[in-house]
Design a protein around this motif. Structure first.
Motif, mmCIF file in Angstrom:
data_model
loop_
_atom_site.group_PDB
_atom_site.id
_atom_site.type_symbol
_atom_site.label_atom_id
_atom_site.label_comp_id
_atom_site.label_asym_id
_atom_site.label_seq_id
_atom_site.Cartn_x
_atom_site.Cartn_y
_atom_site.Cartn_z
ATOM 1 N N LEU A 123 0.455 -1.041 -0.093
ATOM 2 C CA LEU A 123 -0.034 -0.203 -0.230
ATOM 3 C C LEU A 123 0.981 0.877 0.012
ATOM 4 O O LEU A 123 0.451 2.206 -0.471
ATOM 5 C CB LEU A 123 -0.841 -0.009 1.486
ATOM 6 N N LYS A 124 1.992 1.192 0.994
ATOM 7 C CA LYS A 124 2.768 2.532 0.865
ATOM 8 C C LYS A 124 4.116 2.763 -0.616
ATOM 9 O O LYS A 124 4.211 3.959 -0.746
ATOM 10 C CB LYS A 124 4.373 2.161 1.653
ATOM 11 N N LEU A 125 3.892 1.628 -1.199
ATOM 12 C CA LEU A 125 4.428 1.692 -2.799
ATOM 13 C C LEU A 125 3.492 1.937 -3.677
ATOM 14 O O LEU A 125 4.212 3.511 -4.379
ATOM 15 C CB LEU A 125 5.318 -0.126 -3.442
ATOM 16 N N LEU A 126 2.554 1.774 -3.666
ATOM 17 C CA LEU A 126 1.674 2.939 -4.333
ATOM 18 C C LEU A 126 0.905 4.252 -4.425
ATOM 19 O O LEU A 126 0.788 4.148 -4.986
ATOM 20 C CB LEU A 126 0.457 1.454 -4.665
ATOM 21 N N SER A 127 1.175 3.922 -2.982
ATOM 22 C CA SER A 127 0.245 5.011 -2.269
ATOM 23 C C SER A 127 1.953 6.568 -1.967
ATOM 24 O O SER A 127 0.749 7.399 -1.758
ATOM 25 C CB SER A 127 -0.677 4.743 -1.032
ATOM 26 N N ARG A 128 2.585 6.517 -1.968
ATOM 27 C CA ARG A 128 2.964 7.030 -1.230
ATOM 28 C C ARG A 128 4.094 7.708 -2.429
ATOM 29 O O ARG A 128 4.430 6.678 -3.875
ATOM 30 C CB ARG A 128 3.996 6.450 -0.717
ATOM 31 N N ARG A 129 5.136 7.952 -2.507
ATOM 32 C CA ARG A 129 6.748 9.368 -3.406
ATOM 33 C C ARG A 129 5.366 9.033 -5.244
ATOM 34 O O ARG A 129 4.572 9.482 -5.177
ATOM 35 C CB ARG A 129 6.706 8.967 -3.732
ATOM 36 N N HIS A 130 6.168 9.251 -5.801
ATOM 37 C CA HIS A 130 5.954 9.146 -7.914
ATOM 38 C C HIS A 130 4.923 8.752 -7.651
ATOM 39 O O HIS A 130 3.723 8.908 -8.714
ATOM 40 C CB HIS A 130 6.619 9.323 -8.410
ATOM 41 N N TYR A 131 4.614 7.521 -7.647
ATOM 42 C CA TYR A 131 4.037 6.566 -8.045
ATOM 43 C C TYR A 131 2.345 6.836 -7.842
ATOM 44 O O TYR A 131 1.041 6.531 -8.445
ATOM 45 C CB TYR A 131 3.756 4.665 -7.346
ATOM 46 N N SER A 132 1.725 7.159 -6.437
ATOM 47 C CA SER A 132 0.802 8.352 -5.613
ATOM 48 C C SER A 132 0.221 9.108 -7.165
ATOM 49 O O SER A 132 -1.188 9.124 -7.196
ATOM 50 C CB SER A 132 0.732 8.384 -4.320
ATOM 51 N N VAL A 133 0.900 9.777 -8.151
ATOM 52 C CA VAL A 133 -0.168 10.567 -8.284
ATOM 53 C C VAL A 133 0.009 9.869 -9.984
ATOM 54 O O VAL A 133 -0.288 11.026 -11.616
ATOM 55 C CB VAL A 133 0.745 12.148 -8.413
ATOM 56 N N ILE A 134 -0.122 9.035 -10.428
ATOM 57 C CA ILE A 134 0.199 8.580 -12.207
ATOM 58 C C ILE A 134 -1.114 8.113 -12.350
ATOM 59 O O ILE A 134 -1.759 8.281 -11.188
ATOM 60 C CB ILE A 134 1.081 7.450 -12.018
ATOM 61 N N ASP A 135 -2.136 8.779 -13.228
ATOM 62 C CA ASP A 135 -3.321 8.996 -14.106
ATOM 63 C C ASP A 135 -3.407 6.857 -14.196
ATOM 64 O O ASP A 135 -4.206 7.081 -13.472
ATOM 65 C CB ASP A 135 -3.210 9.731 -14.838
ATOM 66 N N ARG A 136 -2.565 6.425 -14.513
ATOM 67 C CA ARG A 136 -3.449 5.722 -14.163
ATOM 68 C C ARG A 136 -3.126 4.560 -13.049
ATOM 69 O O ARG A 136 -3.548 3.022 -13.254
ATOM 70 C CB ARG A 136 -1.912 4.512 -15.304
ATOM 71 N N ASN A 137 -2.941 4.608 -12.392
ATOM 72 C CA ASN A 137 -2.524 4.327 -11.091
ATOM 73 C C ASN A 137 -3.611 4.190 -10.429
ATOM 74 O O ASN A 137 -4.460 5.182 -10.025
ATOM 75 C CB ASN A 137 -1.529 4.420 -9.817
ATOM 76 N N HIS A 138 -4.918 2.747 -10.406
ATOM 77 C CA HIS A 138 -6.301 2.848 -9.803
ATOM 78 C C HIS A 138 -6.114 2.257 -8.469
ATOM 79 O O HIS A 138 -7.434 1.618 -7.905
ATOM 80 C CB HIS A 138 -7.103 2.000 -10.161
ATOM 81 N N ALA A 139 -4.851 1.575 -7.804
ATOM 82 C CA ALA A 139 -5.092 1.717 -6.419
ATOM 83 C C ALA A 139 -5.707 2.425 -5.966
ATOM 84 O O ALA A 139 -5.172 3.835 -5.500
ATOM 85 C CB ALA A 139 -3.363 1.314 -6.179
ATOM 86 N N ILE A 140 -6.442 2.479 -4.222
ATOM 87 C CA ILE A 140 -6.951 2.899 -3.591
ATOM 88 C C ILE A 140 -5.978 3.643 -2.883
ATOM 89 O O ILE A 140 -5.187 2.677 -2.101
ATOM 90 C CB ILE A 140 -7.933 2.174 -1.603
ATOM 91 N N PRO A 141 -6.043 5.232 -2.640
ATOM 92 C CA PRO A 141 -5.465 5.810 -1.733
ATOM 93 C C PRO A 141 -5.557 5.642 -0.022
ATOM 94 O O PRO A 141 -6.854 5.157 0.174
ATOM 95 C CB PRO A 141 -5.504 6.969 -2.240
ATOM 96 N N LEU A 142 -4.247 5.782 0.053
ATOM 97 C CA LEU A 142 -3.972 5.505 1.574
ATOM 98 C C LEU A 142 -3.587 6.630 2.219
ATOM 99 O O LEU A 142 -2.847 7.342 2.373
ATOM 100 C CB LEU A 142 -2.819 4.609 1.910
ATOM 101 N N PHE A 143 -4.481 6.804 2.809
ATOM 102 C CA PHE A 143 -5.241 8.939 3.652
ATOM 103 C C PHE A 143 -3.743 8.725 4.587
ATOM 104 O O PHE A 143 -2.685 9.753 4.775
ATOM 105 C CB PHE A 143 -5.448 9.021 3.844
ATOM 106 N N GLU A 144 -3.361 7.323 5.588
ATOM 107 C CA GLU A 144 -3.200 8.127 6.691
ATOM 108 C C GLU A 144 -2.862 6.349 8.035
ATOM 109 O O GLU A 144 -3.950 5.164 6.622
ATOM 110 C CB GLU A 144 -3.736 8.419 7.655
ATOM 111 N N LEU A 145 -1.832 6.032 8.147
ATOM 112 C CA LEU A 145 -1.058 5.050 8.643
ATOM 113 C C LEU A 145 -1.767 5.515 9.959
ATOM 114 O O LEU A 145 -0.464 6.696 10.973
ATOM 115 C CB LEU A 145 0.050 3.774 8.373
ATOM 116 N N ILE A 146 -2.117 4.591 11.049
ATOM 117 C CA ILE A 146 -2.055 5.021 12.761
ATOM 118 C C ILE A 146 -1.550 3.316 13.421
ATOM 119 O O ILE A 146 -2.346 2.399 12.760
ATOM 120 C CB ILE A 146 -3.309 4.895 13.033
ATOM 121 N N LYS A 147 -0.735 3.559 14.346
ATOM 122 C CA LYS A 147 -0.688 2.915 15.320
ATOM 123 C C LYS A 147 -1.258 2.372 16.313
ATOM 124 O O LYS A 147 -1.495 3.480 17.226
ATOM 125 C CB LYS A 147 1.042 2.336 15.317
#
Length: 371
Positions: A141-165
């Protein structure tokens, strides 16, 4: 000094409360008897964390009954991920207004819980990991929702807003997205979507797979019910082509696997049935392609393609060039099955050659035969 004592007290209290929660992801997914339809057991588990999430700005949606939460009331604030159809109006006698349905959350199991953020936006809280169990889920989830991958138009992975411990438990905060693609058509659907509407969703599902495959991620549970859509276009109800197209999102990466760039493609294989930290292989209940019926290594990317296409097997668009691609994606021989990139290219070619008005037709849906 007082601040230090407060932190110590809060830490002791959290550890005490932690013992009231499920010890692992398997128990969290299935906390009690399947015959308990009140939802009280699910509500009790999450109730132990009510104050914790309240302190972080999240207020739970109330439980109507097992597997259904409803809107807590108050002003509805658009979160950008869920919309209603104006032609259905705000209310309907049979509850089929998409505005009313936006105010419901069907949770498949108690790993997910709907809540409202302090700014009014609706979210879903999901248990991702307990101790190290589920760590790979978090990392993907972090790989797909962080840094440059997170804003690629073809990325349809659900956004991860926050991680809480919370002690040894990791939670993810996700947007509450409008509707499941599972109800885009069929006997369980209220949506009056045209072939064009459904094909657009299907193409986005394929694009979602093509992108994660490009990154090195195989989902391994890419069935239709793991895709979400902002709204149902319902072109048949409007009797015209939809101007605005809803975006599709891929969710639930629990069974996913990641292959780093240094792993050669021929070594990107898996063995055995898909599983995760919340359910063992012997509990896998999905329909299986031939490659899963042996202990031989298989291509998990081709598995994704088959899973998506087989979950649309009851659909016939009546457009042969499109139906042929979907059938090729379901090929039982994985070596002959289309890859996600091949399937997307063929779908784009097929749809581009068809006048949009020709897709403003109802789909043919096979009625399931009772066993």
């Amino acid at each position: 000094m007082l601040g230090t004592l407060r932190k110590v007290w809060l830490g002791i209290n959290e550890r005490r409360e932690r013992r009231k929660l499920p010890a692992d992801l398997i128990t969290w997914r299935n906390p009690g008897l399947a015959t308990d339809l009140s939802g009280k057991l699910d509500e009790r588990i999450w109730g132990e964390l009510r104050s914790f999430f309240k302190s972080r700005g999240y207020t739970y949606w109330p439980v109507e009954y097992a597997y259904l939460q409803t809107d807590p009331g108050g002003d509805l604030v658009c979160n950008g991920f869920g919309y209603a159809s104006l032609q259905r109006g705000w209310k309907s006698s049979d509850g089929s207004s998409s505005y009313q349905k936006l105010k419901e959350f069907d949770y498949a199991n108690p790993l997910c819980w709907a809540a409202r953020a302090a700014d009014g936006r609706d979210v879903v809280i999901r248990v991702l990991a307990v101790r190290s169990h589920g760590k790979s889920h978090v990392e993907i989830l972090k790989l797909l929702s962080r840094r440059h991958y997170s804003v690629i138009d073809r990325n349809h992975a659900i956004p991860l807003f926050e991680l809480i411990k919370y002690e040894d438990v990791t939670f993810g905060i996700f947007p509450k997205i409008g509707f499941s693609v599972f109800v885009a058509y069929g006997p369980m659907s209220w949506a009056k979507n045209s072939v064009g509407d459904i094909v657009d969703m299907f193409m986005q599902c394929v694009e979602a797979l093509e992108f994660i495959h490009y990154v090195g991620v195989a989902h391994k549970d890419a069935f239709r019910d793991n895709f979400l859509v902002q709204f149902q276009p319902e072109s048949l109800a409007m009797k015209r082509i939809a101007v605005t197209r809803p975006r599709v999102y891929l969710t639930d990466f629990e069974t996913a696997v990641y292959f780093p760039p240094n792993v050669p493609w021929e070594k990107r294989t898996c063995v055995g049935l898909p599983s995760s930290s919340s359910f063992p292989r012997e509990k896998y209940g999905r329909v299986k392609p031939p490659e899963l019926l042996s202990d031989a290594p298989y291509d998990p990317f081709k598995l994704d393609v088959w899973q998506l296409a087989i979950s649309f097997v009851d659909l016939t668009t009546t457009i042969s060039s499109i139906d042929d691609v979907m059938e090729a994606m379901r090929c039982s021989d994985a070596s002959l099955r289309l890859s996600s990139s091949e399937a997307l290219a063929k779908l784009i070619e097929a749809v581009a050659s068809i006048p949009p008005q020709s897709l403003l037709i109802p789909p043919e849906v096979a009625v399931p035969v009772p066993e």
